[in-house]
Enzyme design. Structure first.
Site, PDB file in Angstrom:
ATOM      1  N   CYS A   2      -3.503 -27.665  68.893  1.00  0.00           N
ATOM      2  CA  CYS A   2      -4.062 -26.988  69.736  1.00  0.00           C
ATOM      3  C   CYS A   2      -2.017 -26.720  70.561  1.00  0.00           C
ATOM      4  O   CYS A   2      -2.158 -28.505  70.744  1.00  0.00           O
ATOM      5  CB  CYS A   2      -4.290 -26.651  70.259  1.00  0.00           C
ATOM      6  SG  CYS A   2      -6.185 -25.506  69.177  1.00  0.00           S
ATOM      7  N   ARG A  27       2.534 -24.991  67.201  1.00  0.00           N
ATOM      8  CA  ARG A  27       1.454 -26.285  67.457  1.00  0.00           C
ATOM      9  C   ARG A  27      -0.023 -25.317  67.356  1.00  0.00           C
ATOM     10  O   ARG A  27      -0.776 -26.347  66.807  1.00  0.00           O
ATOM     11  CB  ARG A  27       0.864 -27.015  68.560  1.00  0.00           C
ATOM     12  CG  ARG A  27       2.191 -27.722  69.773  1.00  0.00           C
ATOM     13  CD  ARG A  27       2.051 -28.628  70.563  1.00  0.00           C
ATOM     14  NE  ARG A  27       0.652 -29.217  70.469  1.00  0.00           N
ATOM     15  CZ  ARG A  27       0.907 -30.720  70.387  1.00  0.00           C
ATOM     16  NH1 ARG A  27       1.713 -31.504  69.897  1.00  0.00           N
ATOM     17  NH2 ARG A  27      -0.625 -31.028  70.470  1.00  0.00           N
ATOM     18  N   TRP A  71      -4.236 -23.193  66.850  1.00  0.00           N
ATOM     19  CA  TRP A  71      -4.538 -23.412  65.805  1.00  0.00           C
ATOM     20  C   TRP A  71      -6.341 -23.627  64.954  1.00  0.00           C
ATOM     21  O   TRP A  71      -7.163 -24.060  65.960  1.00  0.00           O
ATOM     22  CB  TRP A  71      -4.202 -24.309  65.161  1.00  0.00           C
ATOM     23  CG  TRP A  71      -3.986 -24.614  63.488  1.00  0.00           C
ATOM     24  CD1 TRP A  71      -3.805 -23.970  62.935  1.00  0.00           C
ATOM     25  CD2 TRP A  71      -4.823 -25.477  62.881  1.00  0.00           C
ATOM     26  NE1 TRP A  71      -3.777 -24.240  61.349  1.00  0.00           N
ATOM     27  CE2 TRP A  71      -4.156 -25.141  61.954  1.00  0.00           C
ATOM     28  CE3 TRP A  71      -6.027 -26.153  62.915  1.00  0.00           C
ATOM     29  CZ2 TRP A  71      -5.152 -25.565  60.173  1.00  0.00           C
ATOM     30  CZ3 TRP A  71      -6.488 -26.296  61.774  1.00  0.00           C
ATOM     31  CH2 TRP A  71      -6.307 -26.420  61.174  1.00  0.00           C
ATOM     32  N   ASN A  95      -7.316 -29.423  73.321  1.00  0.00           N
ATOM     33  CA  ASN A  95      -7.094 -29.063  72.210  1.00  0.00           C
ATOM     34  C   ASN A  95      -7.501 -31.033  71.632  1.00  0.00           C
ATOM     35  O   ASN A  95      -7.451 -31.669  72.384  1.00  0.00           O
ATOM     36  CB  ASN A  95      -5.617 -29.682  71.960  1.00  0.00           C
ATOM     37  CG  ASN A  95      -4.136 -30.520  71.137  1.00  0.00           C
ATOM     38  OD1 ASN A  95      -5.027 -29.846  69.715  1.00  0.00           O
ATOM     39  ND2 ASN A  95      -3.531 -30.737  70.985  1.00  0.00           N
ATOM     40  N   GLY A  96      -8.202 -30.095  70.848  1.00  0.00           N
ATOM     41  CA  GLY A  96      -8.725 -31.827  69.725  1.00  0.00           C
ATOM     42  C   GLY A  96     -10.127 -31.269  69.021  1.00  0.00           C
ATOM     43  O   GLY A  96     -10.164 -29.804  68.763  1.00  0.00           O
ATOM     44  N   GLU A 462       8.456 -32.515  47.154  1.00  0.00           N
ATOM     45  CA  GLU A 462       8.191 -32.276  48.808  1.00  0.00           C
ATOM     46  C   GLU A 462       9.350 -30.611  48.166  1.00  0.00           C
ATOM     47  O   GLU A 462       9.167 -29.791  49.124  1.00  0.00           O
ATOM     48  CB  GLU A 462      10.084 -33.251  49.190  1.00  0.00           C
ATOM     49  CG  GLU A 462      10.535 -32.761  50.110  1.00  0.00           C
ATOM     50  CD  GLU A 462       9.000 -32.221  51.451  1.00  0.00           C
ATOM     51  OE1 GLU A 462       8.721 -32.492  51.035  1.00  0.00           O
ATOM     52  OE2 GLU A 462      10.245 -32.086  52.509  1.00  0.00           O
ATOM     53  N   LYS A 466       7.880 -28.006  50.873  1.00  0.00           N
ATOM     54  CA  LYS A 466       8.399 -26.789  51.170  1.00  0.00           C
ATOM     55  C   LYS A 466       8.587 -25.578  51.003  1.00  0.00           C
ATOM     56  O   LYS A 466       8.258 -24.324  51.506  1.00  0.00           O
ATOM     57  CB  LYS A 466      10.001 -27.375  50.953  1.00  0.00           C
ATOM     58  CG  LYS A 466      10.563 -27.051  52.675  1.00  0.00           C
ATOM     59  CD  LYS A 466      10.565 -28.669  53.466  1.00  0.00           C
ATOM     60  CE  LYS A 466       8.855 -28.474  53.359  1.00  0.00           C
ATOM     61  NZ  LYS A 466       8.679 -30.373  54.327  1.00  0.00           N
ATOM     62  N   GLU A 469       5.022 -23.787  51.272  1.00  0.00           N
ATOM     63  CA  GLU A 469       4.737 -23.485  52.343  1.00  0.00           C
ATOM     64  C   GLU A 469       5.169 -22.252  53.062  1.00  0.00           C
ATOM     65  O   GLU A 469       4.852 -21.833  54.031  1.00  0.00           O
ATOM     66  CB  GLU A 469       4.719 -24.412  53.150  1.00  0.00           C
ATOM     67  CG  GLU A 469       5.261 -25.476  53.599  1.00  0.00           C
ATOM     68  CD  GLU A 469       5.518 -26.114  55.279  1.00  0.00           C
ATOM     69  OE1 GLU A 469       4.382 -26.499  55.303  1.00  0.00           O
ATOM     70  OE2 GLU A 469       6.810 -27.222  54.417  1.00  0.00           O
ATOM     71  N   HIS A 485       2.128 -32.766  29.376  1.00  0.00           N
ATOM     72  CA  HIS A 485       1.014 -33.601  28.722  1.00  0.00           C
ATOM     73  C   HIS A 485      -0.323 -32.517  29.088  1.00  0.00           C
ATOM     74  O   HIS A 485      -1.238 -32.936  29.437  1.00  0.00           O
ATOM     75  CB  HIS A 485       1.117 -34.745  29.413  1.00  0.00           C
ATOM     76  CG  HIS A 485       2.018 -35.886  28.001  1.00  0.00           C
ATOM     77  ND1 HIS A 485       1.138 -36.581  27.622  1.00  0.00           N
ATOM     78  CD2 HIS A 485       2.850 -36.533  29.110  1.00  0.00           C
ATOM     79  CE1 HIS A 485       1.945 -36.952  27.227  1.00  0.00           C
ATOM     80  NE2 HIS A 485       3.032 -37.161  28.454  1.00  0.00           N
ATOM     81  N   LYS A 585       1.942 -27.346  63.448  1.00  0.00           N
ATOM     82  CA  LYS A 585       2.831 -28.306  63.487  1.00  0.00           C
ATOM     83  C   LYS A 585       2.700 -30.363  63.015  1.00  0.00           C
ATOM     84  O   LYS A 585       2.381 -30.735  62.667  1.00  0.00           O
ATOM     85  CB  LYS A 585       4.209 -28.221  64.226  1.00  0.00           C
ATOM     86  CG  LYS A 585       5.339 -29.485  64.221  1.00  0.00           C
ATOM     87  CD  LYS A 585       6.385 -29.391  63.772  1.00  0.00           C
ATOM     88  CE  LYS A 585       7.479 -30.128  63.129  1.00  0.00           C
ATOM     89  NZ  LYS A 585       8.477 -30.499  61.545  1.00  0.00           N
TER      90      LYS A 585
HETATM   91  C1  F6R Z   1       5.940 -30.017  55.717  1.00  0.00           C
HETATM   92  C2  F6R Z   1       5.336 -30.371  56.901  1.00  0.00           C
HETATM   93  C3  F6R Z   1       3.301 -31.611  56.779  1.00  0.00           C
HETATM   94  C4  F6R Z   1       3.836 -32.398  57.310  1.00  0.00           C
HETATM   95  C5  F6R Z   1       2.329 -33.219  57.625  1.00  0.00           C
HETATM   96  C6  F6R Z   1       2.542 -34.480  58.887  1.00  0.00           C
HETATM   97  O1  F6R Z   1       6.487 -28.948  55.672  1.00  0.00           O
HETATM   98  O2  F6R Z   1       5.567 -30.358  57.902  1.00  0.00           O
HETATM   99  O3  F6R Z   1       3.382 -32.124  55.334  1.00  0.00           O
HETATM  100  O4  F6R Z   1       4.681 -33.332  56.850  1.00  0.00           O
HETATM  101  O5  F6R Z   1       1.143 -32.563  57.964  1.00  0.00           O
HETATM  102  O6  F6R Z   1       3.267 -34.210  59.616  1.00  0.00           O
HETATM  103  P1  F6R Z   1       4.123 -35.222  60.466  1.00  0.00           P
HETATM  104  O7  F6R Z   1       4.765 -36.225  59.549  1.00  0.00           O
HETATM  105  O8  F6R Z   1       3.581 -35.217  61.652  1.00  0.00           O
HETATM  106  O9  F6R Z   1       3.033 -36.730  60.455  1.00  0.00           O
END
Ligand code: F6R
Length: 590
Positions: A2, A27, A71, A95-96, A462, A466, A469, A485, A585
């Site tokens: 959050c 966030r 969140w 937050n937490g 990756e 991407k 998501e 396989h 994020k």
């Molecule tokens: C994907 C993404 C997440 C972060 C993951 C780790 O686009 O952003 O998979 O990479 O939550 O976040 P950090 O790098 O902040 O530890």
């Protein structure tokens, strides 16, 4: 997860809080709320939905206030579960996670308290009211000593002209500007505060008429040093781009160059030369999500370079694994935010077992940096889009420099030159990439699979993450050799397979996987580095995206078309690429 913000000693607190919440929205965007203190008492507006759902709160006024963007963890995203939570003259944002909330709630309910939400956070307002006897500091201290878990809190009380902010395992930054401010991160303070101080775990800030005072959870006064807000942590807005995601993809070349410059300027090469002399017997590179993919990409080249076993681990698994003593181990924790709970805890566990911990992070004041023996800066700048783009390339760059500096000899100089070239290649790929047609094919596919061999396997993972998501199209990333396989059973005319080929030595192998897909009626796209095109490949794949070839940093250059495909697919499907559903994020909970 959050975002929280507070201000005091200002005019029109509600305007400041609303703007701050817009900056913090990445966030979490399940609900939002604002409380302000006015002459007529505390006034609160909160709603489920994005920050724009409380636009009307801008007109509340007030000289102090708190705000929250959520969140959801405990309780659905509803108006009642939105913060702030009010009780007994207090208003609180959190937050937490309060891990012992059920026990506290039962205790408070037994004395007659009624709860209006399903959140863990509401107990904080009730505890404050229980312990308040006219002394705010005492009530805050008695309350926080009852809480278990992780909590960053901002607290307003109807008889106190300012706010209190508490930090325990979730971030709080205090700032001075034309008033006193506190927030979950620095970009939200840019434009408000010119001097900032990062609270440590177990510290409380009280912002009143005379500025800030600080104490610990025992009530002892502590002093914090304020310093100028670092320029790289100011968010520059969308700068004319329609979304942060595409703006941040365009910033990849700068992120690479700035990361290389910071590595040099902050003396990392010297630090690693010293570490090299101490000898180490293995390297573990660890992170979550995209950061894990950067770790995996680094691990592929690392073993040959360092001459010791190098492996990548996901932090959420690693932290709970039984482990031997780790003396002689280098543990490299990778995290954009430096706040990800699993990564921070994995680093703590490795350190406790005797490893030397290196933190590779974009946020210099984050929790991860306080665990690390050496901090390697990623200088991607503030990343606002929830999906990581430029920070991934910055992480790959920082990890490559780290390994090359550890290897010593000519390797570091070679890495610096290769990175300068990779930055230029990314700039070319951004301007010249033919991602649009492949994105259209993704948008109409029932599923999209990404395949790659060797160092292209992390790129496949990756690329798949991407796309999933931001577009919500199902799919997977596989090692190209694994396709036959099992996963090949999923291939039909509705699916698209994207193959990443950047290593001439493995190009034939991945090309044959493309053949196998096409032979089963599947559609294929290829992201192919210069010099990797095999005979007939262009004819087999429906979409062919040529990219320049970087021998040392293939994952960085391959990321550009993969990110552009994901971005364009999201836009074609009308998704918001900056704020994908269900995500936030920084993942500060387990
Ligand atoms: C994907 C993404 C997440 C972060 C993951 C780790 O686009 O952003 O998979 O990479 O939550 O976040 P950090 O790098 O902040 O530890």
């Amino acid at each position: 997860m959050c975002g929280i913000i507070a201000c005091a000693g200002v005019r029109r607190a509600s305007e400041i809080l609303y703007k701050g919440l817009c900056d913090l929205e990445y966030r979490g965007y399940d609900s939002a709320g604002i409380s302000v203190r006015r002459e007529d008492g505390i006034v609160t507006v909160k709603r489920a939905g994005r920050v724009s759902a409380i636009e009307c709160a801008r007109r509340l006024g007030g000289d102090a206030g708190i705000g929250h963007t959520r969140w959801a963890t405990h309780g659905a995203p509803t108006d009642a579960n939105a913060h702030p939570h009010n009780f007994g003259g207090f208003s609180v944002v959190h937050n937490g996670i309060i891990e012992n909330y059920a026990q506290l709630k039962a205790e408070l309910a037994a004395r007659g308290d009624e709860f209006l939400s399903q959140t863990d956070s509401e107990v904080v307002a009730h505890l404050l009211a229980k312990y308040y006897r006219g002394d705010l500091k005492e009530a805050v201290i008695r309350t926080v000593r009852r809480l278990k878990g992780a909590f960053a809190l901002c607290i307003l009380h109807e008889e106190f002209g300012g706010f209190a902010a508490v930090k325990y395992r979730s971030p709080v930054i205090a700032g001075y500007g034309s008033g006193c401010f506190a927030a979950s991160d620095m970009p939200a303070l840019s434009g408000l505060a010119d001097r900032v101080a990062v609270l440590k775990d177990g510290q409380i800030a009280f912002a009143g008429e005379n500025g800030f005072t600080f104490c610990d959870f025992d009530g002892n006064a502590v002093s914090l040093t304020f310093s100028p807000l670092p320029p790289q942590l100011r968010s520059g807005g969308k700068a004319g781009f329609p979304h942060y995601m595409i703006k941040e993809i365009n910033e990849i070349p700068a992120a690479i160059r700035q990361t290389a410059a910071a590595f040099e300027a902050e003396g990392c090469a010297r630090a690693f030369a010293k570490l090299r002399r101490k000898k180490f017997s293995q390297v573990i590179v660890c992170g979550c999500g995209t950061a894990y993919h950067a770790a995996l990409a680094a691990a592929y080249g690392g073993e040959e370079l360092l001459g010791v076993p190098v492996r990548a681990e996901t932090a959420g698994e690693y932290r709970y694994r039984r482990r031997r003593k780790l003396s002689g181990t280098l543990f490299v924790a990778v995290s954009q935010s430096g706040e990800t709970a699993d990564t921070v805890e994995a680093a703590r566990a490795a350190k406790a077992a005797g490893a030397r911990v290196i933190a590779v992070t974009n946020v210099p004041y984050s929790a991860l940096t306080s665990v690390a023996d050496v901090v390697v800066p990623v200088r991607a700048g503030a990343e606002i889009c929830v999906a990581a783009t430029k920070s991934y390339c910055g992480q790959c760059a920082a990890l490559g420099l780290t390994f090359c500096a550890l290897a010593g000899g000519r390797h570091y100089g070679r890495a610096k030159r290769a990175l300068a070239e990779a930055a230029a290649m990314c700039a070319d790929a951004i301007s010249g990439c033919a991602a649009e047609d492949a994105a259209r094919a993704c948008a109409s596919a029932s599923a999209v699979y990404f395949i790659g061999r060797g160092a292209d396997y992390p790129s496949a993972l990756e690329g798949s993450l991407k796309l999933k998501e931001v577009s919500y199209i199902p799919g997977e990333g596989y090692p190209a050799g694994e396709l036959k396989h099992g996963p090949i059973a999923l291939i039909d005319g509705g699916t698209l397979t994207v193959a990443v080929i950047t290593d001439p030595a493995l190009a034939e192998k991945t090309a044959s996987a493309v053949e196998q897909v096409c032979a089963r009626g599947g559609r294929a796209a290829v992201v192919c580095a210069e010099g990797c095109e095999t005979a007939g490949l262009r004819g087999r794949a429906e979409y062919f995206i040529a990219i320049p070839r970087s021998e040392l940093f293939p994952a960085i250059v391959a990321a550009v078309p993969l990110q552009l495909i994901a971005y364009r697919t999201a836009v074609i499907l009308g998704r918001d690429p900056d704020k994908p559903r269900n995500l936030a994020k920084s993942v500060t909970v387990e």
